[in-house]
Design a protein around this motif. Sequence first.
Motif, PDB file in Angstrom:
ATOM      1  N   ALA A   1      -1.622   3.876 -10.133  1.00  0.00           N
ATOM      2  CA  ALA A   1      -1.460   3.868  -8.679  1.00  0.00           C
ATOM      3  C   ALA A   1      -2.345   4.932  -8.046  1.00  0.00           C
ATOM      4  O   ALA A   1      -2.978   4.707  -7.007  1.00  0.00           O
ATOM      5  CB  ALA A   1      -0.002   4.102  -8.314  1.00  0.00           C
TER       6      ALA A   1
ATOM      7  N   MET B   1      -2.650   0.545 -15.477  1.00  0.00           N
ATOM      8  CA  MET B   1      -1.390  -0.063 -15.043  1.00  0.00           C
ATOM      9  C   MET B   1      -0.844  -1.063 -16.045  1.00  0.00           C
ATOM     10  O   MET B   1       0.328  -1.050 -16.373  1.00  0.00           O
ATOM     11  CB  MET B   1      -1.587  -0.766 -13.701  1.00  0.00           C
ATOM     12  CG  MET B   1      -1.559   0.173 -12.516  1.00  0.00           C
ATOM     13  SD  MET B   1      -1.414  -0.810 -11.036  1.00  0.00           S
ATOM     14  CE  MET B   1      -1.085   0.448  -9.832  1.00  0.00           C
TER      15      MET B   1
ATOM     16  N   SER C   1       2.200   6.640  -6.825  1.00  0.00           N
ATOM     17  CA  SER C   1       1.157   7.512  -7.361  1.00  0.00           C
ATOM     18  C   SER C   1       1.613   8.971  -7.409  1.00  0.00           C
ATOM     19  O   SER C   1       0.972   9.788  -8.048  1.00  0.00           O
ATOM     20  CB  SER C   1      -0.119   7.384  -6.526  1.00  0.00           C
ATOM     21  OG  SER C   1       0.061   8.002  -5.274  1.00  0.00           O
TER      22      SER C   1
ATOM     23  N   TYR D   1       3.967   1.469  -0.991  1.00  0.00           N
ATOM     24  CA  TYR D   1       4.695   1.546  -2.251  1.00  0.00           C
ATOM     25  C   TYR D   1       3.806   2.113  -3.349  1.00  0.00           C
ATOM     26  O   TYR D   1       4.202   2.998  -4.114  1.00  0.00           O
ATOM     27  CB  TYR D   1       5.203   0.148  -2.614  1.00  0.00           C
ATOM     28  CG  TYR D   1       6.086   0.127  -3.846  1.00  0.00           C
ATOM     29  CD1 TYR D   1       7.315   0.792  -3.848  1.00  0.00           C
ATOM     30  CD2 TYR D   1       5.693  -0.555  -4.984  1.00  0.00           C
ATOM     31  CE1 TYR D   1       8.121   0.769  -4.970  1.00  0.00           C
ATOM     32  CE2 TYR D   1       6.492  -0.582  -6.107  1.00  0.00           C
ATOM     33  CZ  TYR D   1       7.708   0.081  -6.097  1.00  0.00           C
ATOM     34  OH  TYR D   1       8.500   0.063  -7.203  1.00  0.00           O
ATOM     35  N   THR D   2       2.543   1.609  -3.404  1.00  0.00           N
ATOM     36  CA  THR D   2       1.601   2.104  -4.409  1.00  0.00           C
ATOM     37  C   THR D   2       1.350   3.595  -4.218  1.00  0.00           C
ATOM     38  O   THR D   2       1.326   4.362  -5.192  1.00  0.00           O
ATOM     39  CB  THR D   2       0.268   1.334  -4.312  1.00  0.00           C
ATOM     40  OG1 THR D   2       0.539  -0.050  -4.420  1.00  0.00           O
ATOM     41  CG2 THR D   2      -0.682   1.762  -5.406  1.00  0.00           C
TER      42      THR D   2
ATOM     43  N   THR E   1       0.845  -1.202   0.000  1.00  0.00           N
ATOM     44  CA  THR E   1       0.000   0.000   0.000  1.00  0.00           C
ATOM     45  C   THR E   1       0.876   1.246   0.000  1.00  0.00           C
ATOM     46  O   THR E   1       0.655   2.183  -0.777  1.00  0.00           O
ATOM     47  CB  THR E   1      -0.929   0.003   1.233  1.00  0.00           C
ATOM     48  OG1 THR E   1      -1.645  -1.221   1.263  1.00  0.00           O
ATOM     49  CG2 THR E   1      -1.900   1.167   1.175  1.00  0.00           C
TER      50      THR E   1
END
Lengths: 316, 371
Positions: A284, A274, A57, A52-53, A50
């Motif tokens: 993201a 993605m 973003s 990392y995403t 989470t």
Amino acid sequence: MPAGTAAVAGVPPLARPAPARWRGWLGRLAPHLVLWPPLLVSVLHVVSFTAYTTWISFTPSTLLPEYDWVGVQNYVSVLNSRNWKIAYSNLVIYGCGFVLLTTALGLLLAVLIDQRIRAENLFRTIFLYPMAVSFVVTGTVWAWLLNPGIGIQHLVRGFGWAGFRFDWLVDREMAIYTIVIAGAWQASGFAMALFLAGIRSVDADLYRAAQIDGAGPWRIYRRVVLPCIGPIFIAVLVILLQFAIKTFDLVRALTGGGPGLATQLPTLVVYDLMFQRGLLGRGAAAAVMLLLSLLVVLLPYFAYARWRKRREARHG
Amino acid sequence: MSALVIRGVRKRFGAQEVLKGIDIAAESGEFIVLVGPSGCGKSTLLNIVAGLEQPDAGDVEIAGRVVTRVPPKDRDIAMVFQSYALYPTMTVRQNITFGMECRGVPKRQQAEALARTARLLQIEALLERKPAQLSGGQRQRVAMGRALVRDPLLFLFDEPLSNLDAKLRVEMRMEIKQLHRRIGATMVYVTHDQIEAMTMATRIAVMHQGAVQQFADPDTVYNRPANLFVARFMGAPPMNTVAARLVGGERPVAVIGAGRPDEIRLTLPAEGGPPPGWRNREVVLGIRPEAIAEAGRRFGAEEGSFSTLEAPVEMTEPTGAETIVMMRLGGEPVLGRVAPDVRPVVGGAARFAVDTRRICLFDPATEQLIA
Ligand SMILES: Nc1ncnc2c1ncn2[C@@H]1O[C@H](COP(=O)(O)OP(=O)(O)O)[C@@H](O)[C@H]1O
Ligand SMILES: [Mg+2]
């Protein structure tokens, strides 16, 4: 559990022979061994991905991750895209339709099964069965059923009603409702099981008191039983709503988001950005916004559950 | 006219026969108590009267109308449950008026009935609360209120006090009794507590294993129990029951521990004695503990209706209001109740007076009362 039985029997711990003590120690340790490592792994997994995403973003990543900072630029472009707006308005229609239809069907089934019918277990199993089926299977089967050329429309026309039309699957206006139908078919057994458990947990004396008070079956459900299972209603609504927000494979298999963008949902947009268009940063950003929508549903629910628990503790 | 008639009611759950032919009739204004050990079928019988269960055989008649096939709501009854069964999501006010709402009573009339009931039970301050916000005693009152707000032909109570603590239970017991006197309605009250039965009932039906053992007024049930079960169930401590032998000439004599050096001979009163056929036969002699007291007690009777005897004392229990003495009569353990200031020496022998008018004799084979 060895430790428990020994305590019940009143055996003092020191009097136990060495192997038993060792076993007791192991017995106490076992739940922790089983519980903690997987929990730790999943928390790390969920939290780290989470995070990392979320980071991605805010970067200009396209096909591969890049680690420059671009601020909220990805969010702005996703929010302004037609694709996303349509996907969100579709989600609102689908979410409301799915939650309402599933709750209504689940409640109806629960009340019907509550009438002490014969073969109750059989019916419960039958209605619960769709839940055990993968969404992809549901989507595929309903894609066949709803296909005007081979499904229900074809069948009814075959019976001789030549003018019969049921082509929602290829109708831009109605296609979103085919997802509602397939989703409700799959999940209403689950709602039924929760409602039935709630109805059955209502004190039998309440039914009796209501009968003596002169209430008919309809009034007993409406005024006595259903209010008692209010908390279950809320739980069902929340679970179904988060089902709806996360819906992906059902739509992929049933309509693929089409015709056009008629059944596009935010999850499909994330996937599209993605993995199809190679816009990792924007994908993201879309995913983070989806997560926020989930939190908007779940956080109030957890707050409510806490409040209820505290109130119950206060009143005994 | 009988307010309630239960005629030959039978009920079985699967293989278990829970009610084996019950016959009870209550006059209008009576307070009938069904008493018996847990699991004897009291609640089942009450539910059949209420229409919540169907009997396999037999009839229920309320105020002269056979209602066996009539649903509960059309029987004109009110019921108070052991669990109180208050609707948890409704306020006290809604709980009490729900019955009238279902029957379409006009709002004005509902409000009047509610006000009257709330005043009667002193729950005016609780009307806007939910059941979860009430104490056990308050819930009990609200449950009573729900029944009292209507003016039914019959009130049914299923162990309404068993979830209260001892002090509150005694208070509510008196209150219900006063309430009954005030409104004069017919009530059927289920309990496993024999003291509640004795104190409240106009008539008691003692139940055991799905059958009525005795149906009579409290004095009769207490003093002339129909069989050994009733004798041992009613009263705390219960009636002493010991093996004895009947002998004697013109006046029968009961011998406890016949042939032993410490045998006890009790001369029975001339009238109301056992039928002549029982001479020289074994019986079971029953005597209430309070009919055995310290020597010198006259039991408010003239000479000759009580005997004096000497017995070894095994244990004493001073309760404050009296002293309970465990003694041996002809080798059999027997309880007596002596004055609180009398403390017989444990291990020694003491003299006791026995009120022989209060002796009951039972057939050892059938366990039924002989005399
Ligand atoms: N609905 C039922 N199904 C099966 N057995 C029952 C049912 N209700 C009561 N019983 C049985 O019938 C017996 C009498 O029950 P009940 O009338 O509740 O006794 P009481 O009220 O005197 O304690 C008990 O053994 C109980 O287990
Ligand atoms: Mg009971």
